[in-house]
Write an enzyme that holds these catalytic residues in place. Sequence first.
Site: not given
Length: 364
Positions: A34, A131, A160, A217, A261, A308-310
């Site tokens: 997953k 759950r 689980h 699992r 920043y 930062c973002m990038d």
Amino acid sequence: MRPTYLEVNLPRLKQNLENIRAHVAPAKVMAVLKANAYGHGIDGVAPYIAPHADYIGVALVEEGIHLREIGIHKPILVMGGTLPEQIPAFIQHNLTLAASSLELLDAAEQAAQSAKTKLKVHLKIDTGMERIGVHDYEAEPFLEKSLSCSHLDIEGIFSHFANSDAPDLVHAKLQLERFSEVLYFYERRSLPRPPIRHMANSGAVLQLPESHFDMVRPGLMFYGVYPGRDVKRTVDVKPALTWHSRVAYSKITQPGRPVSYGSLWQPQSPARIVTIPCGYADGYFRRMTNQAQVIVNGKKYPQVGRICMDQFMVNVGNDDAEAGDEVVLFGDGITAEDLAEWAGTNEYEVMTNISARVPRVFVR
Ligand SMILES: *Cc1c(COP(=O)(O)O)cnc(C)c1O
């Protein structure tokens, strides 16, 4: 290709699977793929691993459909919550349904009947996770009902664990006891039980051999990472990820000229600051600001100034480093545990958070 990429060592994953198999035999092994194979990249991992797994586990029906579309023919269990209107997709793509309520079981029987086919089902029992799943103390009518569903192939029954990776296994053992009590239904009535009983996630594979039943699992440990620092390491597994980048820019920064920043950090004396072309949009958590460490040219250095973002910056001090130099963000001595600690999260989130913008390179 970007200089920032994720290298995925596929033979490592296969070796982990084999080590797990040797530990749990004769139980079968479901490879949990997953969440983009825990961030590793499903399109590379699934075709390589599927031949070596007995079953594949995903969370969403969409993940199951995607696996069928890329040519995976192994049985696939969709372990998460499903809505009745999603059942036709299970039939169409030959996916195994986790039946987690009487209503869903009913809807599945009806859908299979009107499609004139048989649908594979695993009954989901909630023994203490709170759950999805039918409570162990309400399981009897649920199991009873499943016996009369002639269009369903009740292939499995599972539960689980909430705490199988803890040093204290009292709750896990209570869950195991509740599950065994539910399974006793079949013996009491001299009925054949569903052939695949399963319960063990990574923590239980490692610490609770009594819970291995007919299949296990493992997710996190299949990717070579142990669930928590305190868990018993009874199976040898190794991580398969290396997150590479390269220096994009190098300059000397003077005291009194804070970096990034918010101006959260500045050097005490002139220091070489390098910029790495990777940021929180790639899954390099902003929360790690001023805490993370990065390997530049084989040596560890501190990340400085707000991520930062990038892009983010690293202080290499008086050392040399220039644009193009090799950088490692993760792997080669920086572990998932390290990143989890710096980001205040767990190893699962560190790996699943690496975004689709980072290319995956699969080493065979
Ligand atoms: C994700 C998941 C697993 C795998 O858990 P790990 O802790 O990664 O081993 C097993 N079973 C279910 C139902 C899951 O959702």
